[in-house]
Structure formats: C-alpha cells, structure tokens
Design a protein around this motif. Sequence first.
Motif, mmCIF file in Angstrom:
data_model
loop_
_atom_site.group_PDB
_atom_site.id
_atom_site.type_symbol
_atom_site.label_atom_id
_atom_site.label_comp_id
_atom_site.label_asym_id
_atom_site.label_seq_id
_atom_site.Cartn_x
_atom_site.Cartn_y
_atom_site.Cartn_z
ATOM 1 N N ASP A 113 -4.041 12.725 0.441
ATOM 2 C CA ASP A 113 -2.196 12.742 0.851
ATOM 3 C C ASP A 113 -2.028 10.797 0.948
ATOM 4 O OD1 ASP A 113 -2.232 15.456 1.300
ATOM 5 O OD2 ASP A 113 -2.194 15.050 3.556
ATOM 6 N N PRO A 114 -1.403 10.594 0.749
ATOM 7 C CA PRO A 114 -0.558 9.107 1.157
ATOM 8 C C PRO A 114 -0.994 8.661 2.561
ATOM 9 C CG PRO A 114 1.177 10.364 -0.368
ATOM 10 C CD PRO A 114 -0.133 11.264 -0.130
ATOM 11 N N THR A 115 -1.486 7.379 2.270
ATOM 12 C CA THR A 115 -1.587 6.900 3.425
ATOM 13 C C THR A 115 -0.621 5.426 3.986
ATOM 14 O OG1 THR A 115 -4.121 7.015 3.156
ATOM 15 C CG2 THR A 115 -3.527 4.661 4.509
ATOM 16 N N THR A 116 -0.832 5.792 5.437
ATOM 17 C CA THR A 116 0.644 4.639 5.557
ATOM 18 C C THR A 116 -0.072 3.954 6.977
ATOM 19 O OG1 THR A 116 2.465 6.889 4.513
ATOM 20 C CG2 THR A 116 3.348 4.613 6.543
ATOM 21 N N LEU A 117 0.033 2.881 6.515
ATOM 22 C CA LEU A 117 -0.044 1.816 7.957
ATOM 23 C C LEU A 117 1.110 0.966 8.441
ATOM 24 C CD1 LEU A 117 -0.894 -0.849 5.804
ATOM 25 C CD2 LEU A 117 -2.625 0.424 5.804
ATOM 26 N N TYR A 118 0.175 0.480 8.799
ATOM 27 C CA TYR A 118 1.379 -0.923 10.003
ATOM 28 C C TYR A 118 0.558 -2.685 9.950
ATOM 29 C CZ TYR A 118 5.119 2.978 11.025
ATOM 30 O OH TYR A 118 5.420 4.066 11.046
ATOM 31 N N VAL A 119 1.365 -3.444 9.375
ATOM 32 C CA VAL A 119 0.460 -4.703 9.478
ATOM 33 C C VAL A 119 1.769 -5.835 9.976
ATOM 34 C CG1 VAL A 119 -0.062 -4.140 7.496
ATOM 35 C CG2 VAL A 119 2.000 -5.334 6.931
ATOM 36 N N ASP A 120 0.938 -6.504 10.430
ATOM 37 C CA ASP A 120 1.957 -7.343 11.093
ATOM 38 C C ASP A 120 2.502 -8.517 9.613
ATOM 39 O OD1 ASP A 120 3.459 -9.502 12.464
ATOM 40 O OD2 ASP A 120 0.819 -10.282 13.832
ATOM 41 N N MET A 121 3.816 -8.738 10.084
ATOM 42 C CA MET A 121 4.777 -9.073 9.201
ATOM 43 C C MET A 121 4.176 -10.551 9.782
ATOM 44 S SD MET A 121 8.834 -8.560 8.461
ATOM 45 C CE MET A 121 8.813 -7.206 8.550
ATOM 46 N N ARG A 122 4.095 -11.258 9.868
ATOM 47 C CA ARG A 122 3.790 -12.622 10.278
ATOM 48 C C ARG A 122 2.829 -13.212 9.403
ATOM 49 N NH1 ARG A 122 3.516 -13.044 17.421
ATOM 50 N NH2 ARG A 122 2.334 -11.570 16.668
ATOM 51 N N ALA A 123 1.803 -12.269 9.880
ATOM 52 C CA ALA A 123 0.701 -12.573 9.000
ATOM 53 C C ALA A 123 0.683 -12.362 7.422
ATOM 54 C CB ALA A 123 -0.869 -11.315 10.042
ATOM 55 N N LEU A 124 1.265 -11.415 7.036
ATOM 56 C CA LEU A 124 1.678 -11.733 5.840
ATOM 57 C C LEU A 124 2.156 -12.367 5.293
ATOM 58 C CD1 LEU A 124 0.915 -8.683 4.195
ATOM 59 C CD2 LEU A 124 3.693 -8.276 4.877
ATOM 60 N N LEU A 147 13.806 23.085 2.323
ATOM 61 C CA LEU A 147 14.058 23.987 1.450
ATOM 62 C C LEU A 147 12.563 24.050 0.520
ATOM 63 C CD1 LEU A 147 16.908 22.054 -1.239
ATOM 64 C CD2 LEU A 147 16.658 24.102 0.501
ATOM 65 N N GLY A 148 11.689 23.862 1.982
ATOM 66 C CA GLY A 148 9.955 23.989 1.211
ATOM 67 C C GLY A 148 9.344 22.738 1.096
ATOM 68 N N LEU A 149 9.928 21.639 0.996
ATOM 69 C CA LEU A 149 8.970 20.762 0.513
ATOM 70 C C LEU A 149 8.134 20.370 1.369
ATOM 71 C CD1 LEU A 149 9.002 18.699 -2.330
ATOM 72 C CD2 LEU A 149 10.771 17.153 -0.385
ATOM 73 N N SER A 150 6.766 19.715 0.956
ATOM 74 C CA SER A 150 6.031 19.642 1.974
ATOM 75 C C SER A 150 5.966 17.463 1.852
ATOM 76 C CB SER A 150 4.354 19.485 1.111
ATOM 77 O OG SER A 150 3.249 19.119 2.161
ATOM 78 N N ALA A 151 6.116 17.800 3.454
ATOM 79 C CA ALA A 151 6.093 16.152 3.719
ATOM 80 C C ALA A 151 4.960 15.516 3.142
ATOM 81 C CB ALA A 151 5.485 16.003 5.198
ATOM 82 N N HIS A 152 3.817 15.766 2.614
ATOM 83 C CA HIS A 152 2.941 14.917 1.542
ATOM 84 C C HIS A 152 3.489 15.267 0.102
ATOM 85 C CE1 HIS A 152 1.407 14.740 5.740
ATOM 86 N NE2 HIS A 152 0.915 15.562 6.132
#
Length: 1678
Positions: A1436-1447, A1408-1413
């Motif tokens: 634009d919103p930042t997305t990253l991946y972290v180690d769940m064990r370290a968290l 429907l034209g909604l931008s992914a950002h």
Amino acid sequence: MDIWEKRNQSSYQMEPAKMDTSSTVESNHTSSIIVLEHSNDATHLANGKDTLSHLNVGTLPAAVRERLAELDVELSEGDITEKGYLKKRAKLLQSFTTPSSATVNNVGGSPPLPVSSSLSTESTSASAAPPSAPSVLSAISIIDTSTGLSVTNGTGSNCASPGIRARRKAARKLTRDGENRFHSEIRQEQVQKALAEMKEKSAVPLNSKRHSILFPTANGLPVTVNGNGDASLVRKISDSGSSEEDEDSMKSGHDSSSNVSSMRTSSLKSQDGQSSFHSDTSNSTGVAIYQNQISYSSIERTSASTALSTTVVDGLTELINNLAPSMPVDVTKDVPPHTSTVAHGTYSHNHMGSLRMEREDSSERRPGKVSAKIQQLLTTLKKPKRKSLAEYFEDDDRELEIAANTVNPNAPKPEGAVVMPFVGERLPASAGVTISLEAALHQHGKTFPKTPALSVLDSNGRMSSHLAYAKLLSRSQRICFNLLNKTSQREGTLKIKPGDRVALIYPNADPLSFVCAFYGCLMAGVVPVMVEAPLTKRDAGCQQVGFFLGSCGVQLALTSDTCFKALPRNANGELTSFKGWPKLQWMITDSLGKAPRDWEAPGRLMDDLPAYIEYTSDRDGHVMGVTVPRNAMIKHCRSLTAVCGYDEGEVMVSVVDFKRDVGLWHSVLTSIYNRMHVIFIPYALMKISPGSWLLTITKFRASVAVVKSRDLHWGVLAQRDHRDVNLSTLRILLVADGSNPWSLTSCDQFVNVFQSKGLRPDVVCPCASSAEALTVAIRRPGSLALQQPGAPSGRGVLSMSALSYGVIRVDHENSLTSLTLQDSGKVLPDGSLLVLKIDGPPYLCKTDEIGEICVDSPYVGSGYWGLQGISAATFKVHPLRQDDSLYRDRQYVRTGLLGFLGPGGLLFVCGSRQGLMQVSGRKHNTDDIIATILAVEPMKFIYRGRIAVFSVKVLRDERICVVAEQRPDCTEDESFQWMSRVLQAVDSIHQVGIYCLALVLPNQLPKTSLGGIHLSETRKRFLDGALHPSNVLMCPHTCVTNLPKPRETQADLIGPASMMVGSIVQGVRLAEARGRDLHLADDDTENAKKYQFITEILRWRATTSPEHVIYTLLSAKGLAVGGLTCGQLHKRAEKMAAFIQEKADVQPGDNVALVFPPGTDLICAFYACLYIGVVPVTIRPPQIQNLSTTLPTVKMITDVSKSRAVLSTSILIRLMKSKEASVSVDPKSWPPLLDADDQPRKKTIPSYRPPSADAVAYIDFSVSTTGILAGVKMSHAALTALCRSQKLACELYPSRHVTVCLDPYCGLGFVLWVLNSVYSGHHSILIPPSEVEQNPALWITTVSQYRARDTFCSYGVMDITLRGLGGAVAVLKERGLSLSCVRTCVVVAEERPRISLTTSFSKLFSTLGLSAHAVSTAFGCRVNVALCVQGASSPDPTTLYVDMRALRNDRVTLVERGSPHSLCLMESGKLLPGVKVVIANPETKGQCGDSHLGEIWVSSPHNSTGYFSTFGESALTNDHFHARLTTGDTRTVYARTGYLGFLRRTEAIGPEGELHDAVFVVGALDETLLLRGMRFHPIDIETSVLKSDKRICESAVFSWTNLLVVTVELDGSEGEALDLVPIVTNVVLEDHHLVVGIVVVVDPGTVPINSRGEKQRMHLRDSFLADQLDPLYCAYNM
C-alpha cells in the motif's frame, strides 16, 4: 568613570541609527545621570584600534607588512588572542602613528565630553553646558525630583511664550471634520519639520489596479521615478540593531575582529543597468574602505562633534549614490537583530528611507586563548554521533519569540524609589444622608414634585420634553409594578423577581425613558443591563452584545415604542433574529398600566447585591459586564457630590452617552441624588449644531457641563456662529475623556477662545475613569481646589521614546518626540491609587516608571458577571514588592489606564491597556500614532475622526495597522503619496514602522452608536478580509525584524566525498533503490528477437487473435463511438502507411507530425508511421475557442521537430487553413498537410524492420512546468522495455480491462493510450478528458460498468469528478454504481502527489466501495516517462510527515502527525522493474544519504536516449542523460530527472520478499525558490495561500529579482481584491518566514495550467514582466 548627560536634540534627523552614543531619553534631573565604569585596558585597546584603523598599510615597509600579515594569520587561526594581537600590532606600528588628542585625553583619565556636545553644532564650551529645563507655565512651579514634572497652580496659560502662542493661534486651521482630541499644533510643527528636513525621500512603487503595473519600459520592466527624476528606489532592508557584517563585507577581506560600522543599503539597479524593483546593491570594497575611515572606539564616539556626524552621513550618501552594482543581491535576506552590548548604550531605531550605520559586536567574534585547532578537536569529541537539527540551520520558533521580545540593554531603566500609594481625603460625614437612590428619588418626588428633573432637546435645538421629579417617580413606580406583576410570555409565564437581569435598550435620543426604566429596575430590585439598540442586523459588535446578554441570563428587554418600531424586521413584519442574541420578550415602557394605590414597592435590598451591570469590551471586542453593587453605587454618588460640590437645584448639561461611564454616573445617578436639573443634548443635534450645548448653558445658566474633548473642539468651531455665548455661570466643565493625553490641546484651545466669554480656566476638570473602577481621579474645580492641600494641577513634557520603554524622562517643549500631559486630578475620597507593573506579577512600580493604575476604594465594581477567573485577575490584585512579599493586605482593582503618580498625588495618564501595542519590545499607544498621522496634512485626504489604529500579531510580534476613511475626491496617486508621508512621519517620530496602511471609502468603517470608529470590529474585519479597502500599502520589509537568520552557504572545502563519508560515519544509509529484475537476459533468444519491436508484436496479434478488442473509445454520454481489434488496427495502419508514402516525400528516419484529436485515428497513424520507418511526433490539435494561442504552439513544434509532413483530419486541416488561423500562422508556411480521411482503398506496403533496436521510435514533445518546450527521443528498445516493465508491475493480461482517462500526446499518458494494449493485449477503455468536463460522472461510471480493476487518470480529471459529484454520491449509489472492483487507481503526473486531493477523493467515494488504499500516484518525467507506478502486488502507498523547516535546508527529518511545521508526503508509486534510482546532490553530483534531499537520478532500460536536436549531441544532453556520480557507483550511467526527492525504507515487504524502498518526490529543481539561503518549494507556499481565504481559488508563486511574487485568483467581486493582500502577506510570513514582495490579484483562470493539470509558473512570470496579466490589483510591499 565616564559620565554623560541627555543630549539636546533640538532638530530632527532622519537617519535611523544616528551614531548614537547615549540614550535619547535621559532626563535632566539628578536621578537620570548614568555612571558607567570602563577598564583602562579596554580604553587603550579601543583607542589603539581606532588610531591604527586610519593608517595606510600600503605605505609601510615590506618587512612591516609581512609581519602584519603573520599576525593576521595567527589571529585568524586562534593562536593569539585579540589583546595580544593589538599590543603587538601597536608596538610594531608605534613609530608610524601619532596619537590623537582624544586618545591622549582618555588615556590620561579625563572623562569624555558629554554626548550633547558631540551632536551639537555649537562650540565645545556651549555644548558642555547642561540642557535647559523645560519651560513651565506658571508663576509658581514645583519640580519633583523623582519625575521631573512641572506642577502649576492652574492658571491655564500655555507652555510657550506669548509670541509662540500668537503664531500658533494665527496658523491654526479649524475644521468641522470630526473630533479633534488628537489635534496639536506642536505635533503638526514637529511632523512637518521632520518631513521637510528629509533630504532623500524613498520613492516607493505605486500599488496599481487593473492596467496600471508601474511604468513599462522598453524591456517591459516597471520602474518608479523619484522626485529628482531618477529611476531608482532606495529601500531599507536591514535591521538597525544588527551586529553582524554583510556577506559582501566579509568577502572583501575585512578583519573580523575590527570594530567597524556596518553599512547596508539597497537600490533599484539590476545587472543590465535597468531599474528593477527592490534589488539590493552594495559595493563591498567601497564600503569596506569607508567603514575603516569612520570607525572609532566607543569612548571617542562620545566626544565626536555633530560636524563629523553630518560629514559622515553626507559622505555615505554620496558614496551609495555613486556605487555601481555588479549583481542584484537577495533583498529578502534579513539581518539578525542587534545583540551588541557596548559601553555607551544607544537606541537603534528603524527609520525608513535612510542609511544604516551600525557597530559590530566584537565580543561575539573574539577568539579565545586556546588554539583554534585544539578547540575544534575538543568540540568534535563532545559532539554526539548524530548531529542535531540545529547544527544545520537556525530556524526555530523559540528564536522568533526571543527576537520579537528583545530587551535592549541600552534602554533607559527606572531609577526612582518604589512608588507609595496615594490615599485620598476622608469623605465628610453629613447628617441626613440618603441611604439609597430610590429613597432619594422618592423624597424629591414627594417634597419637590414640580421641580424639573430631566430635559432633552430635539433636532432643532428646542426643549422637546421634560420630566419633573414627581413625574419621574410616577413613571418609575409604574415600570417597577409591571416588572414584578405583569410580565408574561406566550409559551408560559415569565416571572421577574428581584435579582433577575433585564436589558435596557433605548436609543441615544431618548434619555428620559431610559432614566425611568433604570430607576424602575432599581425599585423592583431587578438588575438593569444597559446595551445599545441594534439598528441593523449587521451592527458592529451586535453579535458580541448578544453573547453578553445570553451570559447574563437576560430574558426580558425594556424599550420605548419608537425604538421598538425602529428595530429591523423581516418581510412579514416580525422582528429579525439577531445573531448570537438570546430569545427576548419585549416590554414597551411608554404605555404601561398604573400601579394600584395600595401597592407598595419592595423594601430595601441588601447593599452588596448588584445594582446594575455596565458593559465593557476588551481589545478583541469581547463584551463583558461589570457588576456594580448597590453600596458602591451610592458611595460613588456621595464621593462625586463631595468632590464636585454638587448642590440642589443646579443645572447640568450632558453631551456624553448617558447609558454608561461618566454620563451615567453624573447625569443619571449623582444628579438625581442631589435634585439637579439635567439637560441632555443628543448626538444627532450635535452633528447638526455643534454649538448647541454652549447655547444651552447660556440660556439656562447651567453651572455644570459634562462633555468630551471632541465637543470642546466642535464648540471652538461653532463660536463664530454663536456670538452671544456666556459661560460665566459655568462652575464645572467636566471632560469625560480628559485622561486621554491628546485632550490637552482641545482644553487649552477652548479656554483661550472662550475666556473672553466669561469662562474661567479653573473650571476645566479632566477626569480619569474606567468601567471596572468607575471614577479613578478627577481634578477639583475652582474654589474646591483651593481647599485641597498640594498643587491643584500639573503638566509634564515627556519623551515619547522613553515612554515606549515604560520610563518617565522629561523632554524639551519643542522636541520632536515629546508628549505633553495634563493631570487628571486626584483620587476620590476614601480611595487610594497605586501603580503596578503592566505585565507579569503585580510588582510595585518606581516613581519614574509607567505602570497600570490600580484603585482601592469602596466604590469600585465587584467583578465581571459570570467570569470568576478573569475577575480575580482584575478586581482582586494584591501588590507585591520586588522580593515577592505582599505589600499590603488590600485588594486593588486594575483600571486599564497606564500612567504614573505625580507630585501631590496627581494622576497622569499616558494611555490605556486597550490601546497599548508592544512592538519589538517597545510599547506604543494608539492615540499617539493617531496624533502623528493627523499632523500629516489630513484635511486634504482623509477624515480626521475616522482613523483606526490597532495591532495584529504576525510572526510572534505585534504589527501596527492603520485604517482610515479617505475623502471621495482623493485620487489614488494622492492617497498613495499621503500614505508614504505617514509612514515616514510615524517612523521618525515614534521609531516604529507601520505594517499595513489601508484606506477605505467614506462611511465604510464600522461605527459605534455615537459615531465613533468601532475599533475591535474594524480589526476583526481586517483579519477576516472583509474590510474592502480602496488602497493598501504593506510594509513587511521594514517592520518584520525577527525573521530567523538566513542559512549560510557551505564552504567549498566540503566536497561530495566528505559528505558521503559523514553519512557513513553517522550510520545513514546511502540513498539507492531499485525495482525488481526485468529479466532482460531472456530476450537474447532468437524467438524473442523476433518480437523486440512493437510493430512486430502488432502483426503477431493481428495474425493470432485478429478479433480480440484492445481499444474502445467512449463519448461524453458513455457510448462507444469507436473501437479497434488487433486485426482492424493492423489493417488501418497499413492503409494509412501506404497513404503517407504516396502523398508525402518521406524516407525512413524522417519526422512526421500527427495532429489528431484523442481517438483511434491517432493510434492508427502512429503505427502507420512505424510501419514505414518514419518517426511520429504527436501534437495536441489547436482549439477553435483559443486559436490565436494554440495554433502557434502546433506550428512551433512542427518547425522544431523538422517534420516533413503533417498528418491530420480534414476538419483540422480546414481549420489550419482558415482565415481565423491566418492571423496567427501563415497557411503557406505549413509543410504538406495530409488528410487522413482521404486514403486509398487498398494497397500493400513492404514490411519495414528498423536496423537496430536503438533506432528512434518516436519523439515525445512536451512543455515542462518551467515553460520549456523540448522533445526527447524514445528508441524501440526503450519502448518495448517500458511496456514489459508495466506489464509485469501491473499484471496486464489480455483478459484485463483498463480504463485510461489521460491526454494521449506525451509522457505516460501516450504510452498507456497507444502502446500498452498492443504489447500486453489487454482491453483499454479510452476516455478523453474533454468528455469528462461535459459529464463528470463519465469516468467512474465507466469503471463501474466495465468492472475495471485498474484505471489511470490525471489530477485534472480527479478534481473535475470530485467537484462535479460532491453532492451526487447518494444518487449514484441508488443507481447501483460500485467501485469495489477497483484495485489500483493511479494518478499520472510529473509533480509531488497532491495528497489532499487524493484523500478527499477516497473519502467521498468510499461509500461506493472504493478502497482507501486503491488510490495512488505514478511519477515520470522527460528522461524517463515512468519511474514509479503502483503495481498490482505492490504494498500500500506509504505516507509520512517531514519537518518543513528541515526540507528548506535539504534535510529530511521525520516528525509525528500534527507536529508544528509538519508536511504530509505520499510516495509516488513503486519503482518499475528494471529501474534503479539514486539521490544525488545536484551541485556536486555526489551520492546523498537517506537523510538528505537531492535530485532523483534514474538508470533504466526505458530511459530516453536524449533531446531531439538538429545539431547533434549537446552538452545539455550529456549532462541530463549520461550523468555519472562523483562518489559511490561511478560507473553506472544515470539520467537526471530534474526533480528533488528522497528515499525512505519502509517496513512493507515487496513482491520479492525484500523491504520496500519508497520514492518521495518533493518538487522540480528548476522551480524551487532560493530565498534567504534556503530552498522553498512553490507548492508549499501555494498551499498555505489557498488555505488562507476561501475566495482564493488558485495561487502561483515565483521569484523576481530576489522578491517573492504571489499571484492569487479571486473568486469574488473586484472590490474584495485588496482584502487578499494582508491575508496573503500574513500567512506566508507565519508559515514560511518569508516576506512577500509583490501580491498580484487576478481573475479566475489567469494562472496557466497545462493539460496534465500542472501550473506553468514561468509562463505566468513572463506575462507578469511583460505587463500582460491585466491584474485586478498589484501590491508592492515595502
């Protein structure tokens, strides 16, 4: 040199770690004696340490005590070695000690007493005698020195004395309930004795269904009552092999170098004395004192007596019972596995419900000769600049793998010579041997046409039909002709040619048609593929059979008319298409046309071509086909003929399955080869008349019978009904499953009962077979056995504990952990047997080692059809020596049977590869577990033959699961008690815990065609959650011993300054970020001061632009039902203000409650309060559907806020005064209720200006996710600063249209609904969330209609829209709906961004034209309602991946997408202008670095001023709103948000040109779960649980008494509730390494969720403790 022998364990003890001094599985032959060498120094040290440990240091002189303290300090700092410490200490205390006799003996060099003496209650002289050899059943016995097995001449007498045999026979209970191949009186005696000798039975809480969560007490907490009437529970927590001390023991001042016994227990006592579930209690002081009293050296252990052991255990039990706990300890804290290497090795087994006594490995804590300070300096210099993750915590998959496969250094090792292959005798060459089975059938049909070949009995036991050899030949030729000439297909011609595969699908009651079809295929050269007939569409394993047929290329299926009509069909009468099956053409073989007289069958085919394909399956249920060549088939028949002595004209009775295995080889192939008469007994007749096969033998004077041990047991049961049985004609009683270890009991029982009926003991012939190698071995019958060299039969009493390590050790007959085996005979002629390693390369085993039996013979299968890779690993095995050299240039075939070769080449089988379960480095067989289970009173609770035992892999180790069918008259309490006894019995006999024990209703387990349990299908249903059990008992606490080590708490010496300096040294940036400048300095002008209050701005807009529309309210239909211009809002606010002044006695500063539905009345009432100086308190109105719970909340907020009046609508006022409301709230208790609809027409009010901008503007009351209700005060200055900050960030101007779909009662939703439009002048389209529930398309339709660039919503609204419009996007697009105008779609919440929901929303509406950002999130909390909001010009919103064990350890480590243990996080919007954020340690209040997870602290002009309280400023307000850092910027005043997060500088450029600092919110600090020393966030566990099963629609977790409680909502029937318990337990273990303590299954909608879509976990916890959840099922995992 210390020498000790196997201990004589004649009685059973339930202690899990019995102060063992040697292996419990040592044999009594020469090769089992272990010789260990100890240095004299180690002996002196051990003896000296033990002698001094009993000394009371308090009685020594002060000078001596001072010198001892100095020695302890030197030892702790590493300035002296342990050896030097002990020497100096011994010299110092020499005059105060007296060496014991044991020490003197050891010092003198005398060997210690054998271990058997230390554990015996007899005298020393008696104990020192070697243990007696196991009793052997024979007049002539042969003992092999390599294995210790007794071999008899086959007399068949029992191993026990005549008196024992008589007692067992008298006590024997017979039953008709299923098979008895696992029945054993010895095992029953062992189990019952073990259970009877348990002094303390662990009381476990009963898993409860709806309305039955344990027994409620006065305070609502459940308790359990044990057998003695005490409300307590003792549960095993620690691993029996631990080498580390408890934290409490170390805190009590223990000397870390002393070698003491570590004792861990748990009970059910909590702080207030009430019983609570699974709380660990320990008194460190008491334990430490007692440990010193029972500690002794490794050499003195071997000479300790049993009396000492008993005294120690009794004393420990008494001590634990008298301990008074001070506080509950974390019971989920696991104990690391045992890594100690001691001189006298012992096993450490897990025993449930008993005490743990372990020794600590002093070698791990022994300091070196270098000073600790020097060593620390060297270590510091070697460290890299950046610390590795492993230095912070230990939680790695590699450690789990190592812990799961720990090699016990004290386990018994094989000591015999390398096993040599045993070669069978030569097959005698006889003249006139038939070269093929087809030729044999043709010869018999022409020569003996009237001789009966096949017969079958009907359900009444009468001869229903039979075939002579001429008729068999004729029908086979007819099928052969039609196969080659008459096959066709509708779509075209299906030409069958030699070599093609054809399926044979016949029922078990029609063996005659099957044999005709089989030989017809052989004559035609077609390869028959025998499979079971599918009776229903959901038959167990039906899909795998279809895959197997498809892989074989089968297009034609032969069947009978009766079977074809019985196949499942649809409503139109057409055959149902089975899942996974290929498209088949069916040929009915009953009414085929005759072949022409001049037609001849094809000529003889090549011998290496496939003759038939026999299906088999692996442990996972995958069906494979074993190809048997023609030459192997005929050679196999010749070998069986020579071994069994088959002769023409003999009568054979067959009870087994004739389509495969032994039944096919003997009753279909070899019988026709030898012109025998075979009488088939169908399984349906055996269920009705179990003794029909005995009557058939008597009637037809049969000489051969092919049965299973189950049939022998049934025959014993039926002998009372058939008195005229005569078995004197029986020459061979072939036991098809004789290789099963537990078939021995059935064989002996049958011989004892029917020996008086003419049965000779030497006719019982067990055999070992496999689909890959065909007949592996068979015991020669009677007279044939006398012609063979060597012993004809043999038995051995082996230790099951040693077998679990793959080693053979002889045990005593009456031992509780013994297993009696019978031989399966010898290999067939021209074959050879070899034993190879089970795992790894095919190395040769030793003579006293268990391995896989391998066969090299001309009659084995050639491979799996179409599976060359797997075939090479099974059918082409080359044995290797230990030096990797080739042993023989011969190819062996793996049989899948586990065992060893005994004297004379006798084969002993103790299990199979399919039934092998390797748990924690030890191997267990499913049949052994079943035998133990059946010994625990199975008759009353379950069916004997309906038990499935299998293993599932959880957390890198196999876990044993048991599923059984319970009897219909068994109650829930009875079944639970039986399950508890089963756990105890298996733990005591096998030293292994059961992970899951489930009971299902009768006839619910998947069955095979012959009525047995389909094991692989049962296992698949268990893993898929489709088993539907009626009772489940999970025991992860006792079974899971390979959890990673708990995180140790940091020392108090490490302060915030040290952490900050460490971050700076490592180059880590301090976590600090701020939004752009708000330019508050411009507000000091006189013109700006005129508009520093929101009321002045409203008056200004009403004067300058009175017709400008700022609010529009929409209904569910999308129609505007209300709206306000600036002038209308001003006038209505003045009118309502005058009404409040007139009707209520309020003064400026008083609080007034506003109870309005979402709409424009709420906005007007808010500004009316500000116009007269009163403080508005917005409250959500009560719901008429749920008045009993919502109205008290309104009353509570009104009372807490001290509101002088309540302003509401007439409808709500009538509701609050109604009779329904009076049940919950007294109508007279309300303050004055003002009806906003009843207002004067016109009246002016004086203009009110607050005395200062710091005055309170309104009070924001809300309930946090932790369930705490609190109100925060917002000043006028904070209000205008917040509005200005949002205006700058979102670029809000009067020409803009903003869509708001939020609740208008608290937080950022109230600000967007009420304040922002007045301050910025933009047009707000207001959509109440309740309207979206009625019309899911309302929100996005409004956005598209008004072309709104900015829209704000909640997660609840987004979820409703996503679910409601999932399949209507195409329709909306056709209507012209477009979302391309949306610039920012902000989700407002006080939690971690739900990235899965936002991503799904963006993908769905991207068409429907909604931008992914465009989709982003905002974050606010009580202390600051808006920290982060996605701005118009923000990156634009930042997305990253972290180690769940370290968290979990408060560390932030970035990983790549898709990495193991990765967690995707999205930033929570951009910091608003004027906001400064730092990350601080919540305990030390020191500033953290970017690599740390800490609490988010905020400094902003729009911070809340504090909590509302009538008692003035409190300590809580100062701590939350006026906090200061202890390191870093200590001058700035911050507000603590109570949320954990971190900052990360990105590469994006902000609006002012600087690098952008992203804020990532992880979770609320108050909701985190501190388990095993680590911090877990509930949302992570809940996400894993939601993904585990589609029937789980919602989940919530919380902790209770250090137990993890998981609540799941079941979207299904109540019968599926128990399926979720193992699924939830498994997924939490795998993903988070946590043991779930309690699993609560509830109805949908039980988990409370607030208006913002956030879970109220603490409310759920309170309801659980108060027994108000009414769960479908509540499982307490042990």
